[in-house]
Write an enzyme that holds these catalytic residues in place. Structure first.
Site, PDB file in Angstrom:
ATOM      1  N   GLN A  97      18.094  33.184 -34.074  1.00 28.00           N
ATOM      2  CA  GLN A  97      18.209  33.607 -35.482  1.00 28.00           C
ATOM      3  C   GLN A  97      19.666  33.486 -35.925  1.00 28.00           C
ATOM      4  O   GLN A  97      19.971  33.707 -37.092  1.00 28.00           O
ATOM      5  CB  GLN A  97      17.761  35.061 -35.627  1.00 28.00           C
ATOM      6  CG  GLN A  97      16.300  35.284 -35.322  1.00 28.00           C
ATOM      7  CD  GLN A  97      15.985  36.767 -35.183  1.00 28.00           C
ATOM      8  OE1 GLN A  97      15.832  37.468 -36.163  1.00 28.00           O
ATOM      9  NE2 GLN A  97      15.910  37.236 -33.960  1.00 28.00           N
ATOM     10  N   HIS A 115      17.313  30.237 -38.666  1.00 29.52           N
ATOM     11  CA  HIS A 115      17.879  30.697 -39.940  1.00 29.52           C
ATOM     12  C   HIS A 115      19.019  29.815 -40.434  1.00 29.52           C
ATOM     13  O   HIS A 115      19.853  30.264 -41.220  1.00 29.52           O
ATOM     14  CB  HIS A 115      18.361  32.153 -39.795  1.00 29.52           C
ATOM     15  CG  HIS A 115      17.235  33.126 -39.606  1.00 29.52           C
ATOM     16  ND1 HIS A 115      17.426  34.424 -39.205  1.00 29.52           N
ATOM     17  CD2 HIS A 115      15.900  32.976 -39.763  1.00 29.52           C
ATOM     18  CE1 HIS A 115      16.247  35.033 -39.126  1.00 29.52           C
ATOM     19  NE2 HIS A 115      15.312  34.173 -39.447  1.00 29.52           N
ATOM     20  N   CYS A 143      28.279  20.307 -55.862  1.00 32.22           N
ATOM     21  CA  CYS A 143      27.724  19.076 -55.287  1.00 32.22           C
ATOM     22  C   CYS A 143      28.154  17.894 -56.164  1.00 32.22           C
ATOM     23  O   CYS A 143      28.531  18.084 -57.326  1.00 32.22           O
ATOM     24  CB  CYS A 143      26.201  19.212 -55.281  1.00 32.22           C
ATOM     25  SG  CYS A 143      25.316  17.805 -54.589  1.00 32.22           S
TER      26      CYS A 143
HETATM   27  P1  NAD Z   1      20.346  42.647 -35.953  1.00 31.23           P
HETATM   28  O1  NAD Z   1      21.726  42.838 -36.441  1.00 31.23           O
HETATM   29  O2  NAD Z   1      19.206  43.117 -36.757  1.00 31.23           O
HETATM   30  O3  NAD Z   1      20.212  43.380 -34.534  1.00 31.23           O
HETATM   31  C1  NAD Z   1      21.177  43.203 -33.536  1.00 31.23           C
HETATM   32  C2  NAD Z   1      20.601  43.750 -32.256  1.00 31.23           C
HETATM   33  O4  NAD Z   1      21.488  43.412 -31.203  1.00 31.23           O
HETATM   34  C3  NAD Z   1      20.462  45.284 -32.270  1.00 31.23           C
HETATM   35  O5  NAD Z   1      19.160  45.614 -31.824  1.00 31.23           O
HETATM   36  C4  NAD Z   1      21.526  45.735 -31.273  1.00 31.23           C
HETATM   37  O6  NAD Z   1      21.110  46.862 -30.535  1.00 31.23           O
HETATM   38  C5  NAD Z   1      21.639  44.534 -30.351  1.00 31.23           C
HETATM   39  N1  NAD Z   1      22.923  44.381 -29.674  1.00 31.23           N
HETATM   40  C6  NAD Z   1      24.155  44.769 -30.116  1.00 31.23           C
HETATM   41  N2  NAD Z   1      25.090  44.427 -29.222  1.00 31.23           N
HETATM   42  C7  NAD Z   1      24.444  43.792 -28.198  1.00 31.23           C
HETATM   43  C8  NAD Z   1      24.891  43.174 -26.982  1.00 31.23           C
HETATM   44  N3  NAD Z   1      26.181  43.128 -26.658  1.00 31.23           N
HETATM   45  N4  NAD Z   1      23.953  42.617 -26.164  1.00 31.23           N
HETATM   46  C9  NAD Z   1      22.645  42.641 -26.497  1.00 31.23           C
HETATM   47  N5  NAD Z   1      22.176  43.216 -27.631  1.00 31.23           N
HETATM   48  C10 NAD Z   1      23.068  43.765 -28.479  1.00 31.23           C
HETATM   49  O7  NAD Z   1      20.225  41.107 -35.559  1.00 31.23           O
HETATM   50  P2  NAD Z   1      18.999  40.142 -35.681  1.00 31.23           P
HETATM   51  O8  NAD Z   1      17.778  40.752 -35.127  1.00 31.23           O
HETATM   52  O9  NAD Z   1      19.478  38.813 -35.203  1.00 31.23           O
HETATM   53  O10 NAD Z   1      18.861  40.123 -37.293  1.00 31.23           O
HETATM   54  C11 NAD Z   1      18.544  39.065 -37.873  1.00 31.23           C
HETATM   55  C12 NAD Z   1      19.619  38.463 -38.807  1.00 31.23           C
HETATM   56  O11 NAD Z   1      20.975  38.653 -38.454  1.00 31.23           O
HETATM   57  C13 NAD Z   1      19.423  36.996 -38.722  1.00 31.23           C
HETATM   58  O12 NAD Z   1      18.995  36.537 -39.964  1.00 31.23           O
HETATM   59  C14 NAD Z   1      20.783  36.389 -38.395  1.00 31.23           C
HETATM   60  O13 NAD Z   1      20.979  35.198 -39.112  1.00 31.23           O
HETATM   61  C15 NAD Z   1      21.714  37.446 -38.805  1.00 31.23           C
HETATM   62  N6  NAD Z   1      23.040  37.501 -38.181  1.00 31.23           N
HETATM   63  C16 NAD Z   1      23.531  36.489 -37.416  1.00 31.23           C
HETATM   64  C17 NAD Z   1      24.800  36.604 -36.861  1.00 31.23           C
HETATM   65  C18 NAD Z   1      25.322  35.469 -36.021  1.00 31.23           C
HETATM   66  O14 NAD Z   1      24.975  34.315 -36.250  1.00 31.23           O
HETATM   67  N7  NAD Z   1      26.162  35.770 -35.024  1.00 31.23           N
HETATM   68  C19 NAD Z   1      25.551  37.755 -37.067  1.00 31.23           C
HETATM   69  C20 NAD Z   1      25.019  38.776 -37.867  1.00 31.23           C
HETATM   70  C21 NAD Z   1      23.750  38.627 -38.409  1.00 31.23           C
END
Ligand code: NAD
Length: 241
Positions: A97, A115, A143
């Site tokens: 995601q 995503h 664009c």
């Molecule tokens: P979310 O933010 O809803 O949940 C994050 C989860 O990760 C939580 O359950 C938390 O407990 C857990 N977590 C935190 N630190 C951790 C670690 N070190 N190891 C393992 N687990 C850990 O994230 P999601 O479910 O991916 O939500 C979806 C949306 O967030 C997506 O649409 C995505 O595009 C977006 N998103 C992406 C990024 C990225 O690309 N890095 C960053 C922020 C949000």
């Protein structure tokens, strides 16, 4: 800790990872939900919907540019690297995601971005799509056709790219093991992928320091961070093969 699952891992022909923002947390990228999540500081409905974008494209663009710069300056962590290394031992598919590109940067070769990607842009009107090659001078960027460009990410309320999603379901339906890492499983439809895997009798493993709505349905729930858990998984494969 991993003893009970060794047999299933050893005989597995395909391992599917479903990853979320939590796997990149140890690279310094904030998650959306959970402790220190971005949604505690910002309102997602003001930043990650098409309505919010048309209300204030400059604000949304500046937020994405800030996040993009942080992501480009950061590096994959041992969790991403462990998943990439696992390809030496078995077939691995990553359904992510995340929009940060860290799995590919760590060396994973079979990654489906559910995503989209923060390093790509697309036109809001014509079918132009590209990677971002340089800084934008003005927000929102335009664009060649004259319309507004947007980040090539899936916002709340938008459909996933249909080809990517149907391929993701095919992998979820046909894996022996699904490892769900760093996702709150709050976002639909990505949060249905474990259900497809369960229908194929796959072993379900969750790696997340916090409980999720599906923790009770897992065969194994590892309440530790991914940078700690996933290198152990690779060491098990090294021992088994
Ligand atoms: P979310 O933010 O809803 O949940 C994050 C989860 O990760 C939580 O359950 C938390 O407990 C857990 N977590 C935190 N630190 C951790 C670690 N070190 N190891 C393992 N687990 C850990 O994230 P999601 O479910 O991916 O939500 C979806 C949306 O967030 C997506 O649409 C995505 O595009 C977006 N998103 C992406 C990024 C990225 O690309 N890095 C960053 C922020 C949000």
């Amino acid at each position: 800790m991993f003893g009970a699952i060794e047999e299933k891992l050893k005989n597995s022909e395909k391992i599917v990872f479903v990853t979320g923002a939590g796997i990149s947390q140890e690279s310094g990228i904030p998650t959306f939900r959970g402790k220190e999540g971005l949604w505690r500081k910002y309102d997602p409905m003001k930043l990650a919907t098409i309505d919010a974008f048309y209300d204030d494209p400059k604000l949304v663009w500046e937020w994405y540019e800030d996040r993009r710069r942080n992501m480009l300056a950061a590096e994959p962590n041992p969790g991403h690297k462990a998943i990439a290394e696992l390809e030496e031992y078995t077939k691995v598919v990553v359904l992510t995601q995340n929009i940060d590109g860290f799995h590919q940067k760590a060396g994973s070769t079979n990654v489906l971005e559910l995503h989209g990607s923060i390093i790509r842009i697309k036109c809001t009107v014509c079918d132009f799509k590209d990677e971002i090659h340089s800084r934008f001078e003005k927000f929102p960027p335009r664009c060649k056709c004259g319309e507004i460009l947007r980040p090539d990410v899936v916002w709340f309320g938008e459909a996933l790219p249909q080809d990517v999603w149907s391929e993701a379901i095919t992998h979820a339906n046909s894996c022996d093991v699904m490892i769900i890492v760093g996702t709150s499983l709050a976002v639909s439809p990505a949060n249905t992928l474990p259900i497809y895997a369960k229908q194929n009798n796959a072993l379900l493993i969750e790696v997340n320091p916090e409980s999720t709505i599906m923790s009770a349905d897992m065969d194994l729930s590892l309440k530790i961070t991914s940078a700690n858990a996933l290198p152990h998984l690779v060491s098990i494969f090294k021992r088994l093969t």
